[in-house]
Motif scaffolding. Structure first.
Motif, PDB file in Angstrom:
ATOM      1  N   ASP A 105       0.837  -1.190   0.000  1.00 21.26           N
ATOM      2  CA  ASP A 105       0.000   0.000   0.000  1.00 21.26           C
ATOM      3  C   ASP A 105       0.877   1.248   0.000  1.00 21.26           C
ATOM      4  N   MET A 106       0.315   2.341  -0.474  1.00 20.74           N
ATOM      5  CA  MET A 106       1.075   3.585  -0.557  1.00 20.74           C
ATOM      6  C   MET A 106       0.196   4.742  -0.091  1.00 20.74           C
ATOM      7  N   ILE A 107       0.712   5.522   0.855  1.00 21.40           N
ATOM      8  CA  ILE A 107       0.025   6.729   1.303  1.00 21.40           C
ATOM      9  C   ILE A 107       1.009   7.891   1.219  1.00 21.40           C
ATOM     10  N   VAL A 108       0.687   8.837   0.362  1.00 19.09           N
ATOM     11  CA  VAL A 108       1.584   9.945   0.046  1.00 19.09           C
ATOM     12  C   VAL A 108       0.982  11.256   0.555  1.00 19.09           C
ATOM     13  N   ALA A 109       1.824  12.107   1.097  1.00 17.33           N
ATOM     14  CA  ALA A 109       1.438  13.467   1.472  1.00 17.33           C
ATOM     15  C   ALA A 109       2.044  14.410   0.441  1.00 17.33           C
ATOM     16  N   ALA A 110       1.191  15.150  -0.256  1.00 18.59           N
ATOM     17  CA  ALA A 110       1.701  15.959  -1.365  1.00 18.59           C
ATOM     18  C   ALA A 110       0.932  17.259  -1.507  1.00 18.59           C
ATOM     19  N   GLY A 111       1.618  18.268  -1.989  1.00 19.49           N
ATOM     20  CA  GLY A 111       0.977  19.531  -2.322  1.00 19.49           C
ATOM     21  C   GLY A 111       0.619  19.556  -3.793  1.00 19.49           C
ATOM     22  N   GLY A 112       0.367  20.736  -4.308  1.00 15.70           N
ATOM     23  CA  GLY A 112       0.040  20.881  -5.721  1.00 15.70           C
ATOM     24  C   GLY A 112       1.292  21.094  -6.548  1.00 15.70           C
ATOM     25  N   GLY A 113       1.117  21.087  -7.850  1.00 16.92           N
ATOM     26  CA  GLY A 113       2.251  21.260  -8.748  1.00 16.92           C
ATOM     27  C   GLY A 113       2.618  22.722  -8.927  1.00 16.92           C
ATOM     28  N   GLU A 114       3.549  22.929  -9.835  1.00 16.06           N
ATOM     29  CA  GLU A 114       4.092  24.268 -10.024  1.00 16.06           C
ATOM     30  C   GLU A 114       3.245  25.072 -11.006  1.00 16.06           C
ATOM     31  N   ARG A 115       3.151  26.358 -10.760  1.00 12.70           N
ATOM     32  CA  ARG A 115       2.367  27.241 -11.622  1.00 12.70           C
ATOM     33  C   ARG A 115       3.196  27.676 -12.833  1.00 12.70           C
ATOM     34  N   ASP A 116       2.527  28.231 -13.823  1.00 12.30           N
ATOM     35  CA  ASP A 116       3.207  28.809 -14.983  1.00 12.30           C
ATOM     36  C   ASP A 116       3.637  30.215 -14.595  1.00 12.30           C
ATOM     37  N   LEU A 117       4.897  30.360 -14.231  1.00 14.81           N
ATOM     38  CA  LEU A 117       5.389  31.610 -13.656  1.00 14.81           C
ATOM     39  C   LEU A 117       5.302  32.766 -14.661  1.00 14.81           C
ATOM     40  N   ARG A 192      -3.964   0.954   9.752  1.00 13.24           N
ATOM     41  CA  ARG A 192      -4.329  -0.142   8.854  1.00 13.24           C
ATOM     42  C   ARG A 192      -3.481  -1.382   9.114  1.00 13.24           C
ATOM     43  N   ILE A 193      -2.186  -1.174   9.304  1.00 16.26           N
ATOM     44  CA  ILE A 193      -1.320  -2.333   9.542  1.00 16.26           C
ATOM     45  C   ILE A 193      -1.597  -2.933  10.915  1.00 16.26           C
ATOM     46  N   ALA A 194      -1.760  -2.094  11.915  1.00 12.72           N
ATOM     47  CA  ALA A 194      -2.022  -2.588  13.268  1.00 12.72           C
ATOM     48  C   ALA A 194      -3.326  -3.372  13.328  1.00 12.72           C
ATOM     49  N   ALA A 195      -4.290  -2.985  12.499  1.00 15.96           N
ATOM     50  CA  ALA A 195      -5.587  -3.658  12.499  1.00 15.96           C
ATOM     51  C   ALA A 195      -5.628  -4.867  11.573  1.00 15.96           C
ATOM     52  N   GLY A 196      -4.530  -5.150  10.878  1.00 18.11           N
ATOM     53  CA  GLY A 196      -4.500  -6.281   9.976  1.00 18.11           C
ATOM     54  C   GLY A 196      -5.101  -6.027   8.615  1.00 18.11           C
ATOM     55  N   ILE A 200       2.130  -4.186   4.655  1.00 19.66           N
ATOM     56  CA  ILE A 200       3.328  -3.395   4.366  1.00 19.66           C
ATOM     57  C   ILE A 200       2.908  -2.165   3.571  1.00 19.66           C
ATOM     58  N   ALA A 201       3.527  -1.029   3.865  1.00 24.96           N
ATOM     59  CA  ALA A 201       3.127   0.224   3.217  1.00 24.96           C
ATOM     60  C   ALA A 201       4.329   1.118   2.990  1.00 24.96           C
ATOM     61  N   LEU A 202       4.233   1.928   1.952  1.00 24.41           N
ATOM     62  CA  LEU A 202       5.203   2.982   1.663  1.00 24.41           C
ATOM     63  C   LEU A 202       4.527   4.304   1.969  1.00 24.41           C
ATOM     64  N   ILE A 203       5.150   5.116   2.831  1.00 28.21           N
ATOM     65  CA  ILE A 203       4.564   6.404   3.209  1.00 28.21           C
ATOM     66  C   ILE A 203       5.617   7.501   3.084  1.00 28.21           C
ATOM     67  N   GLY A 204       5.169   8.719   2.808  1.00 26.16           N
ATOM     68  CA  GLY A 204       6.117   9.822   2.753  1.00 26.16           C
ATOM     69  C   GLY A 204       5.621  10.960   1.877  1.00 26.16           C
ATOM     70  N   GLY A 205       6.541  11.842   1.532  1.00 25.95           N
ATOM     71  CA  GLY A 205       6.185  13.001   0.733  1.00 25.95           C
ATOM     72  C   GLY A 205       7.415  13.661   0.149  1.00 25.95           C
TER      73      GLY A 205
END
Length: 402
Positions: A105-117, A192-196, A200-205
């Motif tokens: 599983d994968m849980i990502v923390a992310a913002g938005g992309g870049e604007r057209d400067l 989620r993992i503790a509850a079964g 295994i999961a990948l988390i980050g940002g």
């Protein structure tokens, strides 16, 4: 004040088995650990003056993103995150393992992309010159912005690129919401993992802090550190954060799953709690942090605190008041060394906590005010704190495995 949210750990013990760090201080665990203990700080005070940023350290993207076509279609924040995710998978020993990656599983923390400067600058300049007829803004946005820009800004593209490049194809979730997103990504994965429900999961940002559009947005709120760099705890007279570029990912899994594949853990992720103080009155951040602290579990006397304190006020002063109530815990502020990386700040703290426990030492203090002190004993418990510059509070307890 809202009700505290907890990961509510179940019967399954959860281990941190992989850490991937790509930051302004370098790539990988050894490079970052060495830089921290050497008290090195990488800042750019001129490129975005008067604002200060912590620029991303150069990496060979081919090492984790081998296809040039994949690299070209990503924005900088996606390349940083995909690279760090690959480092985490390598660290956990699952890189290229299709059977495990196919159900990870994968849980990502992310913002938005870049604007057209260029488009933004043209609109602002014409507005300032008084050359904006009725409907001007809508006309320019519809005619000047390329359609593909909107696709490139989708926050879930980081998870999509990680799936494409590294083959992580279990369930996928992306959380937005600045610092609180990193807290909740961790909290949900642990629950989620503790509850079964997951094994295994990948988390980050990831965050690209070298963006003029972000600096403008945060300047509207008065959040940017200006003119001269000083450590987080010394910013009372010049409040604000210095944006940092970094990717931080972790592999977490149940103890049983890790043992079955012979994985060596860095540390145990015991609990994650979160809250959202209204911040309408002085002292609410301090009170909320105390409440979260009481819900972490039993804390001993060999502990440390790694905080993502931003340097923005009044949140940082209120967090410092909380820290003053717990003088037995050695403190480290990641914002001094890495800058403020928004969604990534909490996963970054978790990675450094697990790394410190696994190496039997807390990295060196880097603070002229005296709040941060040396820790002679190996830490067995580290509390990771995330108090957002504007909203959101969270804590995690990372422990040594006996």
């Amino acid at each position: 004040m809202t009700e505290t949210k907890s990961s509510s750990p179940g019967s399954a013990e959860v281990w941190i088995t992989g850490i991937g760090l790509a930051t302004s201080l370098g790539e990988g665990l050894d490079a970052n650990w060495e830089a921290l203990n050497a008290r090195r700080i990488n800042v750019d005070e001129k490129g975005f003056a008067p604002y200060i940023v912590h620029p991303f350290a150069p990496v060979n993207l081919d090492a984790q993103i081998p296809k040039k076509g994949d690299q070209r279609q990503m924005e900088a924040w996606q390349r940083i995150g995909t690279y760090a995710a690959g480092l985490a998978l390598d660290s956990a020993g699952v890189k290229g393992n299709k059977e495990i990656l196919g159900r990870m599983d994968m849980i990502v923390a992310a913002g938005g992309g870049e604007r057209d400067l260029a488009v933004d600058c043209n609109i602002l300049n014409l507005e300032a010159e008084g050359n904006s007829a009725p409907g001007f803004l809508n006309e320019r946005l519809m005619n000047d912005l390329r359609p593909t820009l909107f696709l490139a800004q989708l926050s879930n593209l980081l998870a999509g690129n990680i799936a494409i490049v590294h083959g992580v194809t279990g369930s996928s979730r992306t959380f937005m919401g600045e610092e609180a997103a990193g807290v909740d990504a961790t909290r949900i994965a642990l629950a989620r993992i503790a509850a079964g429900q997951s094994h295994i999961a990948l988390i980050g940002g990831s965050q690209n802090g070298e963006r003029k559009d972000l600096l403008v947005l945060y300047e509207f709120g008065g959040f940017n550190l200006k003119d001269k760099f000083v450590p987080v705890w010394a910013r009372q007279q010049n409040a604000g954060f210095a944006l940092g570029s970094a990717g931080a990912f972790l592999v977490i899994e149940s103890k049983a799953h890790a043992l079955a594949r012979g994985a060596k853990p860095y540390a145990r992720l015991t609990n994650v709690v979160a809250d959202l103080a209204h911040r309408r009155h002085p002292g609410e951040v301090t009170a909320t942090l105390e409440k979260l602290w009481s819900k972490l579990g039993r804390l001993g006397d060999k502990g440390a605190i790694i905080t993502g304190a931003t340097g923005a006020e009044p949140a940082t002063s209120e967090e410092r008041a909380f820290l003053g109530e717990h003088p037995d815990f050695a403190v480290r502020a990641t914002g001094t060394m890495f800058g403020h990386t928004m969604e990534t700040q909490f996963p970054l703290g978790l990675g450094l906590a697990a790394l410190s426990i696994s190496r039997g030492a807390l990295f060196s203090p880097n603070d002229p005010t005296g709040l941060e002190v040396e820790m002679s004993k190996p830490p067995t418990q580290i509390v990771v704190i995330g108090a957002g510059h504007w909203r959101g509070e969270g804590m995690a307890l990372v422990e040594a495995i006996s």
